[in-house]
Design a protein around this motif. Structure first.
Motif, PDB file in Angstrom:
ATOM      1  N   ARG A  58      33.489-108.307  -8.339  1.00 40.77           N
ATOM      2  CA  ARG A  58      34.620-107.850  -9.145  1.00 40.77           C
ATOM      3  C   ARG A  58      34.193-107.134 -10.423  1.00 40.77           C
ATOM      4  O   ARG A  58      34.892-106.236 -10.897  1.00 40.77           O
ATOM      5  CB  ARG A  58      35.501-109.048  -9.518  1.00 40.77           C
ATOM      6  CG  ARG A  58      36.189-109.690  -8.328  1.00 40.77           C
ATOM      7  CD  ARG A  58      37.183-110.739  -8.780  1.00 40.77           C
ATOM      8  NE  ARG A  58      37.930-111.307  -7.662  1.00 40.77           N
ATOM      9  CZ  ARG A  58      38.954-112.142  -7.792  1.00 40.77           C
ATOM     10  NH1 ARG A  58      39.336-112.516  -9.015  1.00 40.77           N
ATOM     11  NH2 ARG A  58      39.582-112.609  -6.725  1.00 40.77           N
ATOM     12  N   ALA A  59      33.045-107.513 -10.982  1.00 39.66           N
ATOM     13  CA  ALA A  59      32.675-107.010 -12.306  1.00 39.66           C
ATOM     14  C   ALA A  59      31.960-105.667 -12.266  1.00 39.66           C
ATOM     15  O   ALA A  59      31.978-104.932 -13.249  1.00 39.66           O
ATOM     16  CB  ALA A  59      31.795-108.038 -13.019  1.00 39.66           C
ATOM     17  N   PHE A  60      31.341-105.322 -11.131  1.00 39.36           N
ATOM     18  CA  PHE A  60      30.523-104.117 -11.077  1.00 39.36           C
ATOM     19  C   PHE A  60      30.933-103.236  -9.904  1.00 39.36           C
ATOM     20  O   PHE A  60      31.329-103.721  -8.848  1.00 39.36           O
ATOM     21  CB  PHE A  60      29.035-104.482 -10.930  1.00 39.36           C
ATOM     22  CG  PHE A  60      28.496-105.272 -12.079  1.00 39.36           C
ATOM     23  CD1 PHE A  60      28.098-104.647 -13.252  1.00 39.36           C
ATOM     24  CD2 PHE A  60      28.399-106.659 -11.990  1.00 39.36           C
ATOM     25  CE1 PHE A  60      27.608-105.384 -14.310  1.00 39.36           C
ATOM     26  CE2 PHE A  60      27.907-107.402 -13.046  1.00 39.36           C
ATOM     27  CZ  PHE A  60      27.511-106.756 -14.221  1.00 39.36           C
ATOM     28  N   THR A  82      29.047-112.638 -16.059  1.00 43.57           N
ATOM     29  CA  THR A  82      28.592-112.658 -14.672  1.00 43.57           C
ATOM     30  C   THR A  82      27.072-112.687 -14.589  1.00 43.57           C
ATOM     31  O   THR A  82      26.483-113.488 -13.843  1.00 43.57           O
ATOM     32  CB  THR A  82      29.131-111.434 -13.926  1.00 43.57           C
ATOM     33  OG1 THR A  82      30.563-111.481 -13.916  1.00 43.57           O
ATOM     34  CG2 THR A  82      28.626-111.392 -12.496  1.00 43.57           C
ATOM     35  N   LEU A  83      26.422-111.815 -15.358  1.00 38.56           N
ATOM     36  CA  LEU A  83      24.958-111.785 -15.339  1.00 38.56           C
ATOM     37  C   LEU A  83      24.379-113.043 -15.988  1.00 38.56           C
ATOM     38  O   LEU A  83      23.306-113.526 -15.588  1.00 38.56           O
ATOM     39  CB  LEU A  83      24.456-110.529 -16.044  1.00 38.56           C
ATOM     40  CG  LEU A  83      24.905-109.215 -15.389  1.00 38.56           C
ATOM     41  CD1 LEU A  83      24.413-108.019 -16.182  1.00 38.56           C
ATOM     42  CD2 LEU A  83      24.421-109.140 -13.942  1.00 38.56           C
ATOM     43  N   PHE A  84      25.073-113.569 -16.964  1.00 37.93           N
ATOM     44  CA  PHE A  84      24.713-114.857 -17.569  1.00 37.93           C
ATOM     45  C   PHE A  84      24.656-115.936 -16.490  1.00 37.93           C
ATOM     46  O   PHE A  84      23.709-116.723 -16.422  1.00 37.93           O
ATOM     47  CB  PHE A  84      25.763-115.186 -18.632  1.00 37.93           C
ATOM     48  CG  PHE A  84      25.637-116.534 -19.288  1.00 37.93           C
ATOM     49  CD1 PHE A  84      25.091-116.659 -20.560  1.00 37.93           C
ATOM     50  CD2 PHE A  84      26.108-117.685 -18.672  1.00 37.93           C
ATOM     51  CE1 PHE A  84      24.998-117.890 -21.173  1.00 37.93           C
ATOM     52  CE2 PHE A  84      26.024-118.923 -19.274  1.00 37.93           C
ATOM     53  CZ  PHE A  84      25.461-119.023 -20.536  1.00 37.93           C
ATOM     54  N   LEU A 110      20.791-104.274 -14.661  1.00 38.88           N
ATOM     55  CA  LEU A 110      22.203-103.978 -14.911  1.00 38.88           C
ATOM     56  C   LEU A 110      22.549-104.112 -16.394  1.00 38.88           C
ATOM     57  O   LEU A 110      23.414-103.397 -16.899  1.00 38.88           O
ATOM     58  CB  LEU A 110      23.089-104.914 -14.087  1.00 38.88           C
ATOM     59  CG  LEU A 110      23.400-104.482 -12.660  1.00 38.88           C
ATOM     60  CD1 LEU A 110      24.096-105.593 -11.899  1.00 38.88           C
ATOM     61  CD2 LEU A 110      24.252-103.209 -12.645  1.00 38.88           C
ATOM     62  N   VAL A 111      21.886-105.039 -17.092  1.00 34.71           N
ATOM     63  CA  VAL A 111      22.139-105.185 -18.528  1.00 34.71           C
ATOM     64  C   VAL A 111      21.843-103.876 -19.233  1.00 34.71           C
ATOM     65  O   VAL A 111      22.652-103.367 -20.038  1.00 34.71           O
ATOM     66  CB  VAL A 111      21.280-106.314 -19.130  1.00 34.71           C
ATOM     67  CG1 VAL A 111      21.481-106.386 -20.641  1.00 34.71           C
ATOM     68  CG2 VAL A 111      21.635-107.651 -18.496  1.00 34.71           C
ATOM     69  N   GLY A 157      18.680-104.872 -26.352  1.00 30.73           N
ATOM     70  CA  GLY A 157      17.995-106.087 -26.750  1.00 30.73           C
ATOM     71  C   GLY A 157      18.946-107.238 -27.008  1.00 30.73           C
ATOM     72  O   GLY A 157      18.706-108.369 -26.571  1.00 30.73           O
ATOM     73  N   ARG A 158      20.044-106.949 -27.716  1.00 29.40           N
ATOM     74  CA  ARG A 158      21.007-108.011 -28.020  1.00 29.40           C
ATOM     75  C   ARG A 158      21.685-108.515 -26.756  1.00 29.40           C
ATOM     76  O   ARG A 158      21.881-109.729 -26.585  1.00 29.40           O
ATOM     77  CB  ARG A 158      22.049-107.488 -29.011  1.00 29.40           C
ATOM     78  CG  ARG A 158      23.001-108.569 -29.505  1.00 29.40           C
ATOM     79  CD  ARG A 158      23.841-108.115 -30.669  1.00 29.40           C
ATOM     80  NE  ARG A 158      24.815-107.086 -30.304  1.00 29.40           N
ATOM     81  CZ  ARG A 158      24.691-105.802 -30.625  1.00 29.40           C
ATOM     82  NH1 ARG A 158      23.635-105.379 -31.303  1.00 29.40           N
ATOM     83  NH2 ARG A 158      25.608-104.919 -30.266  1.00 29.40           N
ATOM     84  N   ARG A 159      22.054-107.603 -25.857  1.00 32.15           N
ATOM     85  CA  ARG A 159      22.691-108.019 -24.609  1.00 32.15           C
ATOM     86  C   ARG A 159      21.735-108.834 -23.735  1.00 32.15           C
ATOM     87  O   ARG A 159      22.135-109.799 -23.086  1.00 32.15           O
ATOM     88  CB  ARG A 159      23.171-106.791 -23.828  1.00 32.15           C
ATOM     89  CG  ARG A 159      24.246-105.970 -24.538  1.00 32.15           C
ATOM     90  CD  ARG A 159      25.482-106.781 -24.826  1.00 32.15           C
ATOM     91  NE  ARG A 159      26.550-105.945 -25.376  1.00 32.15           N
ATOM     92  CZ  ARG A 159      27.673-106.407 -25.889  1.00 32.15           C
ATOM     93  NH1 ARG A 159      27.870-107.727 -25.941  1.00 32.15           N
ATOM     94  NH2 ARG A 159      28.581-105.599 -26.367  1.00 32.15           N
ATOM     95  N   LEU A 160      20.477-108.433 -23.712  1.00 32.54           N
ATOM     96  CA  LEU A 160      19.496-109.220 -22.972  1.00 32.54           C
ATOM     97  C   LEU A 160      19.399-110.633 -23.524  1.00 32.54           C
ATOM     98  O   LEU A 160      19.283-111.606 -22.774  1.00 32.54           O
ATOM     99  CB  LEU A 160      18.125-108.543 -23.025  1.00 32.54           C
ATOM    100  CG  LEU A 160      17.874-107.398 -22.047  1.00 32.54           C
ATOM    101  CD1 LEU A 160      16.567-106.703 -22.373  1.00 32.54           C
ATOM    102  CD2 LEU A 160      17.856-107.905 -20.619  1.00 32.54           C
ATOM    103  N   GLY A 161      19.453-110.738 -24.852  1.00 34.07           N
ATOM    104  CA  GLY A 161      19.422-112.065 -25.461  1.00 34.07           C
ATOM    105  C   GLY A 161      20.601-112.911 -25.028  1.00 34.07           C
ATOM    106  O   GLY A 161      20.449-114.101 -24.743  1.00 34.07           O
ATOM    107  N   HIS A 162      21.795-112.296 -24.964  1.00 32.57           N
ATOM    108  CA  HIS A 162      22.988-113.032 -24.525  1.00 32.57           C
ATOM    109  C   HIS A 162      22.839-113.508 -23.086  1.00 32.57           C
ATOM    110  O   HIS A 162      23.157-114.662 -22.754  1.00 32.57           O
ATOM    111  CB  HIS A 162      24.224-112.135 -24.646  1.00 32.57           C
ATOM    112  CG  HIS A 162      24.559-111.767 -26.054  1.00 32.57           C
ATOM    113  ND1 HIS A 162      25.392-110.712 -26.370  1.00 32.57           N
ATOM    114  CD2 HIS A 162      24.180-112.306 -27.240  1.00 32.57           C
ATOM    115  CE1 HIS A 162      25.507-110.629 -27.683  1.00 32.57           C
ATOM    116  NE2 HIS A 162      24.777-111.581 -28.224  1.00 32.57           N
ATOM    117  N   VAL A 163      22.369-112.627 -22.212  1.00 30.99           N
ATOM    118  CA  VAL A 163      22.227-112.987 -20.805  1.00 30.99           C
ATOM    119  C   VAL A 163      21.137-114.038 -20.623  1.00 30.99           C
ATOM    120  O   VAL A 163      21.275-114.961 -19.811  1.00 30.99           O
ATOM    121  CB  VAL A 163      21.935-111.729 -19.967  1.00 30.99           C
ATOM    122  CG1 VAL A 163      21.568-112.092 -18.533  1.00 30.99           C
ATOM    123  CG2 VAL A 163      23.155-110.804 -19.967  1.00 30.99           C
TER     124      VAL A 163
END
Length: 389
Positions: free
Chosen positions: A177-179, A8-10, A116-117, A127-133
């Motif tokens: 729906r996600a948050f 969703t954030l992506f 939110l990340v 850091g890894r999640r930020l990279g994915h988004v």
């Protein structure tokens, strides 16, 4: 953080990036309808970036006080409405105003999405999640120019903006729906101005925020107009310029995926090293080019360096303070988009009077100054660097 939340954030970041580059391969077609020179269309992303930069300063602190979900939903729905209105603008000035208002909505979306990340991730995974988004933002530089250029050649440039509006509505449904609503952030009992003061007093934040404008903003801003630069150097069609911009977007994503490995190998030097490569790569666009292949290869250092250093820079900023993360993100987003505005405005102002090589030299010189601000960070310990992986 769950996969649905990441996706969703992506998508939210994909929308923000798409709005920055969607006009690039369609400038010729849009200029014909509005009755202006093609370089004047650059004022659309310029207005978007300017209003984004101004409003982000408010959106971040408010998210630290009142939570993330409701502002994020409001921003996405407003973004959808304004994107749908741009195709019916009677003249360029009206389209510029609508683009600026879309930037206001984007300024609400991005700080909340990035905060939110961190809110939904374990500290060691931020850091890894930020990279994915952030791949969503970079993927916009791949798909959006290609699709926009193709749509401009087939169904007309207006259809691209209608598609952007539909995607924003779908993203809003996904957020709902996600948050959950969530509780206000840790800074909820701090007044507005104190939040700003404490965020700016965070050690190291001012130098890095300066680089957010001088380096990242100008490097990213060039990505918003690279299709127009390419068309002026080689007289390409909208489809070809879209494909070239999409190729650069793939290179940006490759840099993003390689950033973690590069940091493991060279430590804190990864960020300033990649930033310098991106800035010097912009200066390469000053060289004369005879073919599309040559231009594609010439732009690789800029695209890969930008893709590698961008997430590293943001992750370090995000790790500076958990309490004022939203406010620091808002300053970063504001300065980044001020840089995008500056590049778009420079294109519209410089190119009619001087060659495109002069424009590229100007952008590269400013980005090089910003990259030099990052060089002292190579002496930071690996402990600080590890926070971004």
């Amino acid at each position: 953080m769950k996969l649905q939340q990441t996706a969703t954030l992506f998508s939210c970041l994909f929308l923000i990036g798409s709005a920055e580059v969607i006009a690039g391969p369609m400038m010729g077609a849009m200029s014909a309808d509005f009755g202006v020179r093609s370089s004047a269309i650059a004022y659309l992303p310029a207005a978007y970036g300017l209003s984004y930069g101004a409003v982000a300063l408010v959106a971040g602190p408010l998210s630290d006080r009142w939570g993330r979900k409701r502002p994020l939903l409001a921003g996405l729905l407003g973004f959808a409405l304004l994107s749908a209105l741009i195709p019916s603008a009677p003249h360029l000035l009206a389209a510029i105003v609508l683009s600026a208002l879309a930037g206001v909505c984007a300024a609400v979306v991005q700080p909340n999405a990035l905060a939110l990340v961190a809110d939904e991730s374990l500290p060691e995974q931020v850091g890894r999640r930020l990279g994915h988004v952030f791949i969503g933002l970079m993927l916009a530089f791949v798909l959006t120019p290609v699709l926009a250029g193709r749509l401009a050649d087939t169904w007309g440039w207006r259809s691209a903006y209608y598609a952007l509006a539909v995607m924003a509505v779908l993203a809003a449904l996904a957020v709902s729906r996600a948050f959950t609503g969530g509780a206000p952030a840790a800074a909820s009992h701090t007044d507005f101005m104190t939040t700003h003061r404490h965020a700016l007093a965070t050690p190291g934040v001012r130098l890095r925020l300066s680089a957010s404008y001088l380096w990242l903003g100008w490097v990213a801003g060039f990505g918003a107009v690279v299709a127009e630069v390419a068309s002026r150097k080689l007289l390409l069609s909208p489809t070809d310029t879209g494909l070239l911009a999409g190729f650069y977007g793939l290179a940006v994503i490759a840099g993003n995926l390689a950033s973690g490995k590069l940091q493991q190998v060279v430590g804190a030097a990864a960020l300033p090293g990649a930033a310098l490569v991106a800035a010097v790569g912009l200066l390469g666009f000053m060289l004369p080019i005879a073919s599309m292949t040559q231009l594609a290869l010439l732009g690789l250092p800029w695209a890969v360096g930008y893709g590698c250093a961008g997430p590293l820079h943001h992750a370090r900023l995000s790790a500076l303070s958990a309490r004022y993360r939203g406010t620091i993100n808002s300053y970063h987003a504001s300065l980044l988009n001020l840089g995008i505005f500056s590049v778009s405005f420079a294109l519209g102002s410089v190119v009619p009077r001087f060659s495109v090589a002069v424009f590229c030299g100007l952008v590269g010189a400013v980005a090089l100054v910003g990259a030099c601000l990052l060089v002292p960070w190579r002496r930071e310990g690996r402990t600080a660097a590890s926070q971004t992986t």
